[in-house]
Design a protein around this motif. Structure first.
Motif, PDB file in Angstrom:
ATOM      1  N   ASP A  42       0.812  -1.211   0.000  1.00 54.13           N
ATOM      2  CA  ASP A  42       0.000   0.000   0.000  1.00 54.13           C
ATOM      3  C   ASP A  42       0.849   1.267   0.000  1.00 54.13           C
ATOM      4  O   ASP A  42       0.361   2.349   0.309  1.00 54.13           O
ATOM      5  N   GLU A  43       2.115   1.163  -0.375  1.00 50.55           N
ATOM      6  CA  GLU A  43       3.010   2.308  -0.377  1.00 50.55           C
ATOM      7  C   GLU A  43       3.362   2.743  -1.798  1.00 50.55           C
ATOM      8  O   GLU A  43       3.129   2.012  -2.770  1.00 50.55           O
ATOM      9  N   VAL A  44       3.940   3.937  -1.902  1.00 48.96           N
ATOM     10  CA  VAL A  44       4.412   4.482  -3.170  1.00 48.96           C
ATOM     11  C   VAL A  44       5.831   5.000  -2.964  1.00 48.96           C
ATOM     12  O   VAL A  44       6.124   5.635  -1.950  1.00 48.96           O
ATOM     13  N   ARG A  45       6.718   4.705  -3.919  1.00 49.94           N
ATOM     14  CA  ARG A  45       8.077   5.246  -3.853  1.00 49.94           C
ATOM     15  C   ARG A  45       8.225   6.384  -4.855  1.00 49.94           C
ATOM     16  O   ARG A  45       7.833   6.261  -6.013  1.00 49.94           O
ATOM     17  N   ILE A  46       8.803   7.472  -4.386  1.00 49.69           N
ATOM     18  CA  ILE A  46       9.034   8.657  -5.201  1.00 49.69           C
ATOM     19  C   ILE A  46      10.533   8.817  -5.439  1.00 49.69           C
ATOM     20  O   ILE A  46      11.335   8.721  -4.497  1.00 49.69           O
ATOM     21  N   ARG A  47      10.934   9.055  -6.667  1.00 50.14           N
ATOM     22  CA  ARG A  47      12.309   9.457  -6.969  1.00 50.14           C
ATOM     23  C   ARG A  47      12.372  10.969  -6.734  1.00 50.14           C
ATOM     24  O   ARG A  47      11.785  11.751  -7.464  1.00 50.14           O
ATOM     25  N   VAL A  48      13.093  11.375  -5.706  1.00 50.67           N
ATOM     26  CA  VAL A  48      13.082  12.771  -5.264  1.00 50.67           C
ATOM     27  C   VAL A  48      14.037  13.605  -6.104  1.00 50.67           C
ATOM     28  O   VAL A  48      15.171  13.205  -6.380  1.00 50.67           O
ATOM     29  N   GLU A  49      13.572  14.801  -6.500  1.00 46.64           N
ATOM     30  CA  GLU A  49      14.445  15.716  -7.231  1.00 46.64           C
ATOM     31  C   GLU A  49      14.627  17.061  -6.524  1.00 46.64           C
ATOM     32  O   GLU A  49      15.579  17.782  -6.817  1.00 46.64           O
ATOM     33  N   ARG A  50      13.747  17.390  -5.579  1.00 46.66           N
ATOM     34  CA  ARG A  50      13.875  18.676  -4.892  1.00 46.66           C
ATOM     35  C   ARG A  50      13.105  18.635  -3.578  1.00 46.66           C
ATOM     36  O   ARG A  50      11.959  18.167  -3.532  1.00 46.66           O
ATOM     37  N   LEU A  51      13.742  19.120  -2.525  1.00 47.43           N
ATOM     38  CA  LEU A  51      13.063  19.344  -1.251  1.00 47.43           C
ATOM     39  C   LEU A  51      12.762  20.824  -1.116  1.00 47.43           C
ATOM     40  O   LEU A  51      13.468  21.666  -1.669  1.00 47.43           O
ATOM     41  N   ASN A  52      11.718  21.134  -0.364  1.00 47.49           N
ATOM     42  CA  ASN A  52      11.444  22.521   0.007  1.00 47.49           C
ATOM     43  C   ASN A  52      11.396  22.566   1.522  1.00 47.49           C
ATOM     44  O   ASN A  52      10.428  22.117   2.137  1.00 47.49           O
ATOM     45  N   LEU A  53      12.463  23.077   2.148  1.00 48.38           N
ATOM     46  CA  LEU A  53      12.482  23.193   3.600  1.00 48.38           C
ATOM     47  C   LEU A  53      11.497  24.268   4.029  1.00 48.38           C
ATOM     48  O   LEU A  53      11.400  25.325   3.396  1.00 48.38           O
ATOM     49  N   ASP A  54      10.774  24.017   5.110  1.00 51.02           N
ATOM     50  CA  ASP A  54       9.847  25.048   5.559  1.00 51.02           C
ATOM     51  C   ASP A  54      10.630  26.248   6.083  1.00 51.02           C
ATOM     52  O   ASP A  54      11.791  26.140   6.505  1.00 51.02           O
ATOM     53  N   ALA A  55       9.991  27.424   6.036  1.00 45.62           N
ATOM     54  CA  ALA A  55      10.687  28.683   6.288  1.00 45.62           C
ATOM     55  C   ALA A  55      11.287  28.748   7.679  1.00 45.62           C
ATOM     56  O   ALA A  55      12.420  29.218   7.871  1.00 45.62           O
ATOM     57  N   ALA A  56      10.539  28.273   8.684  1.00 46.68           N
ATOM     58  CA  ALA A  56      11.046  28.344  10.055  1.00 46.68           C
ATOM     59  C   ALA A  56      12.281  27.470  10.225  1.00 46.68           C
ATOM     60  O   ALA A  56      13.253  27.857  10.883  1.00 46.68           O
ATOM     61  N   SER A  93       9.918  20.969  12.528  1.00 39.99           N
ATOM     62  CA  SER A  93       9.270  21.044  11.223  1.00 39.99           C
ATOM     63  C   SER A  93      10.180  20.508  10.133  1.00 39.99           C
ATOM     64  O   SER A  93      11.353  20.221  10.364  1.00 39.99           O
ATOM     65  N   GLY A  94       9.639  20.398   8.915  1.00 42.07           N
ATOM     66  CA  GLY A  94      10.419  19.796   7.839  1.00 42.07           C
ATOM     67  C   GLY A  94      10.275  20.496   6.506  1.00 42.07           C
ATOM     68  O   GLY A  94      11.150  21.208   6.065  1.00 42.07           O
ATOM     69  N   GLY A  95       9.157  20.304   5.834  1.00 42.36           N
ATOM     70  CA  GLY A  95       8.950  20.857   4.506  1.00 42.36           C
ATOM     71  C   GLY A  95       8.214  19.844   3.652  1.00 42.36           C
ATOM     72  O   GLY A  95       7.406  19.064   4.152  1.00 42.36           O
ATOM     73  N   MET A  96       8.488  19.832   2.352  1.00 42.23           N
ATOM     74  CA  MET A  96       7.838  18.918   1.429  1.00 42.23           C
ATOM     75  C   MET A  96       8.781  18.659   0.263  1.00 42.23           C
ATOM     76  O   MET A  96       9.918  19.154   0.264  1.00 42.23           O
ATOM     77  N   LEU A  97       8.346  17.899  -0.742  1.00 41.72           N
ATOM     78  CA  LEU A  97       9.259  17.536  -1.827  1.00 41.72           C
ATOM     79  C   LEU A  97       8.543  17.419  -3.154  1.00 41.72           C
ATOM     80  O   LEU A  97       7.318  17.294  -3.225  1.00 41.72           O
ATOM     81  N   VAL A  98       9.348  17.463  -4.205  1.00 38.78           N
ATOM     82  CA  VAL A  98       8.898  17.206  -5.575  1.00 38.78           C
ATOM     83  C   VAL A  98       9.700  16.044  -6.130  1.00 38.78           C
ATOM     84  O   VAL A  98      10.891  15.898  -5.838  1.00 38.78           O
ATOM     85  N   GLY A  99       9.057  15.211  -6.914  1.00 35.65           N
ATOM     86  CA  GLY A  99       9.763  14.092  -7.532  1.00 35.65           C
ATOM     87  C   GLY A  99       8.881  13.384  -8.542  1.00 35.65           C
ATOM     88  O   GLY A  99       7.808  13.866  -8.913  1.00 35.65           O
ATOM     89  N   THR A 100       9.332  12.228  -8.972  1.00 37.12           N
ATOM     90  CA  THR A 100       8.619  11.424  -9.962  1.00 37.12           C
ATOM     91  C   THR A 100       8.244  10.083  -9.344  1.00 37.12           C
ATOM     92  O   THR A 100       9.073   9.452  -8.671  1.00 37.12           O
ATOM     93  N   VAL A 101       7.028   9.665  -9.559  1.00 34.25           N
ATOM     94  CA  VAL A 101       6.577   8.375  -9.027  1.00 34.25           C
ATOM     95  C   VAL A 101       7.379   7.264  -9.690  1.00 34.25           C
ATOM     96  O   VAL A 101       7.397   7.139 -10.922  1.00 34.25           O
ATOM     97  N   ALA A 102       8.051   6.464  -8.865  1.00 30.50           N
ATOM     98  CA  ALA A 102       8.872   5.372  -9.381  1.00 30.50           C
ATOM     99  C   ALA A 102       8.150   4.035  -9.318  1.00 30.50           C
ATOM    100  O   ALA A 102       8.286   3.203 -10.222  1.00 30.50           O
ATOM    101  N   GLU A 103       7.391   3.803  -8.247  1.00 36.41           N
ATOM    102  CA  GLU A 103       6.713   2.514  -8.082  1.00 36.41           C
ATOM    103  C   GLU A 103       5.477   2.716  -7.212  1.00 36.41           C
ATOM    104  O   GLU A 103       5.505   3.464  -6.237  1.00 36.41           O
ATOM    105  N   VAL A 104       4.385   2.047  -7.588  1.00 36.62           N
ATOM    106  CA  VAL A 104       3.127   2.129  -6.850  1.00 36.62           C
ATOM    107  C   VAL A 104       2.730   0.728  -6.409  1.00 36.62           C
ATOM    108  O   VAL A 104       2.607  -0.185  -7.236  1.00 36.62           O
ATOM    109  N   GLY A 105       2.539   0.543  -5.114  1.00 36.81           N
ATOM    110  CA  GLY A 105       2.106  -0.757  -4.620  1.00 36.81           C
ATOM    111  C   GLY A 105       0.709  -1.098  -5.109  1.00 36.81           C
ATOM    112  O   GLY A 105      -0.129  -0.209  -5.321  1.00 36.81           O
ATOM    113  N   PRO A 106       0.409  -2.376  -5.293  1.00 33.06           N
ATOM    114  CA  PRO A 106      -0.883  -2.790  -5.866  1.00 33.06           C
ATOM    115  C   PRO A 106      -2.081  -2.447  -4.998  1.00 33.06           C
ATOM    116  O   PRO A 106      -3.207  -2.407  -5.491  1.00 33.06           O
ATOM    117  N   GLU A 107      -1.854  -2.174  -3.714  1.00 34.94           N
ATOM    118  CA  GLU A 107      -2.969  -1.838  -2.829  1.00 34.94           C
ATOM    119  C   GLU A 107      -2.978  -0.358  -2.446  1.00 34.94           C
ATOM    120  O   GLU A 107      -3.751   0.055  -1.582  1.00 34.94           O
TER     121      GLU A 107
END
Length: 357
Positions: A42-56, A93-107
């Protein structure tokens, strides 16, 4: 198709199987996550290309290292390696990310397919993350972090497919704060319904990412009058040029009396709704003091001390409702992107910010 590696619970939509320590807590509260690339059903793997750290978080790290980008980069890399996620131990805190979906679990219930370029709309503080390039392409001097690696999404994660017609950096910057305009609009409409009158709105940090979107949302939701509060003349000039607020005032949000005086002077009285979008601590009491009895304060900053806010309101005998901006409302990503597309001042501020970075 997904596999179920030993020790990873594939049926937990909230990611409990990825928690290494302490066992039993949810991923956001965990100290360390399992960031292995093998996914459960039930998981998805993302190939990460960019993080966006939160401002704080980025401000805290930059100030800690006196602007030394190499030191900031080393600490961010160290946090990710140690914790299996980007979770600043000081700001929480952390931030968020941008990337490309590499693999999607069947569930997986997420509506994404391999090859989709996406932005995660959940915090990096709960997202299993591994970096493979040592952050070599980042100078440590901006919130956006080009990188290579992978991240894992759970069944209850939130993700948006990036539009084809926008620079991914621009989309990432907007989606990073997309909860702010949605909650601002809801709060303004709710106040108007309750009080049978359009509210006045003050936005602290009005020239920033979340602040500019909050101002646009307040106006669109029917605010009677808006004021943007900024700390320096350069931000005042940018916000005036953007035309997002009826008034723009200079004030240090950490100075309660000066802030309240600036807001009251601009609006002819305290604000009915105050939205806190600053990335520095110590702004709680000023926001409360600048808000009318019966009004609402929305804290949309990870630098907020919620104990200080609660005790400060009590000490000021302030009858205000205080909301925590949790970053999610249904339709929040689409709404934020619509503001970017339709409000020229928002687009100009975001574009200028990216150019400066």
């Amino acid at each position: 198709m997904g596999t179920t590696p030993e020790g990873v619970a594939g049926t937990s939509a909230v990611g409990l199987g990825r928690v290494v320590e302490p066992v039993g807590v949810l991923p956001q509260a965990a100290y360390r996550l399992d960031a292995r690339g093998e996914i459960a059903a039930d998981e998805v793997r993302i190939r990460v290309e960019r993080l966006n750290l939160d401002a704080a978080s980025f401000r805290q790290l930059s100030e800690k290292h006196a602007g030394d980008g190499a030191a900031v980069r080393a600490e961010v890399l160290g946090i990710i390696r140690e914790r299996g996620k980007m979770h600043n131990p000081v700001t929480g805190s952390g931030g968020m990310l941008v990337g490309t979906v590499a693999e999607v679990g069947p569930e997986s219930p997420l509506s994404v397919r391999p090859g989709d370029r996406v932005a995660t709309l959940v915090s990096l503080t709960l997202t299993p993350l591994a970096i493979s390039d040592e952050l070599a392409g980042w100078d440590g001097r901006s919130e956006q972090v080009p990188c290579d690696g992978h991240a894992i999404l759970f069944g209850r994660s939130i993700v948006a497919v990036l539009p084809d017609d926008l620079d991914p950096r621009l989309s990432l910057a907007v989606l990073d704060v997309c909860g702010a305009p949605a909650l601002t609009a809801r709060t303004v409409r709710s106040y108007a319904d309750r009080a049978a009158a359009a509210p006045t709105v003050a936005v602290l940090g009005g020239a920033g990412k979340s602040g500019s979107l909050a101002l646009a949302a307040a106006r669109q939701a029917g605010a009677a009058r808006t004021v943007g509060v900024v700390p320096v003349p350069a931000e005042r000039d940018r916000l005036v040029a953007a035309g997002l607020a009826d008034e723009v005032v200079l004030a240090d949000a950490r100075d309660p009396v000066a802030l309240a005086a600036a807001v009251t002077g601009a609006l002819g009285g305290p604000a009915d709704v105050t939205v806190v979008c600053v990335d520095v601590p110590g702004c709680e009491h000023g926001a409360i003091l600048a808000t009318a009895d019966g009004g609402t304060v929305v804290f949309f900053s990870m630098a907020t001390s919620f104990a200080a806010a609660a005790l400060g309101a009590e000490g000021l005998a302030a009858d205000v409702t205080m909301l925590i901006g949790n970053g999610y409302l249904p339709g929040h990503a689409e709404y934020a992107m619509s503001l970017l597309r339709t409000v020229p001042g928002v687009r100009a501020l975001f574009t200028d910010r990216l150019a400066a970075d």
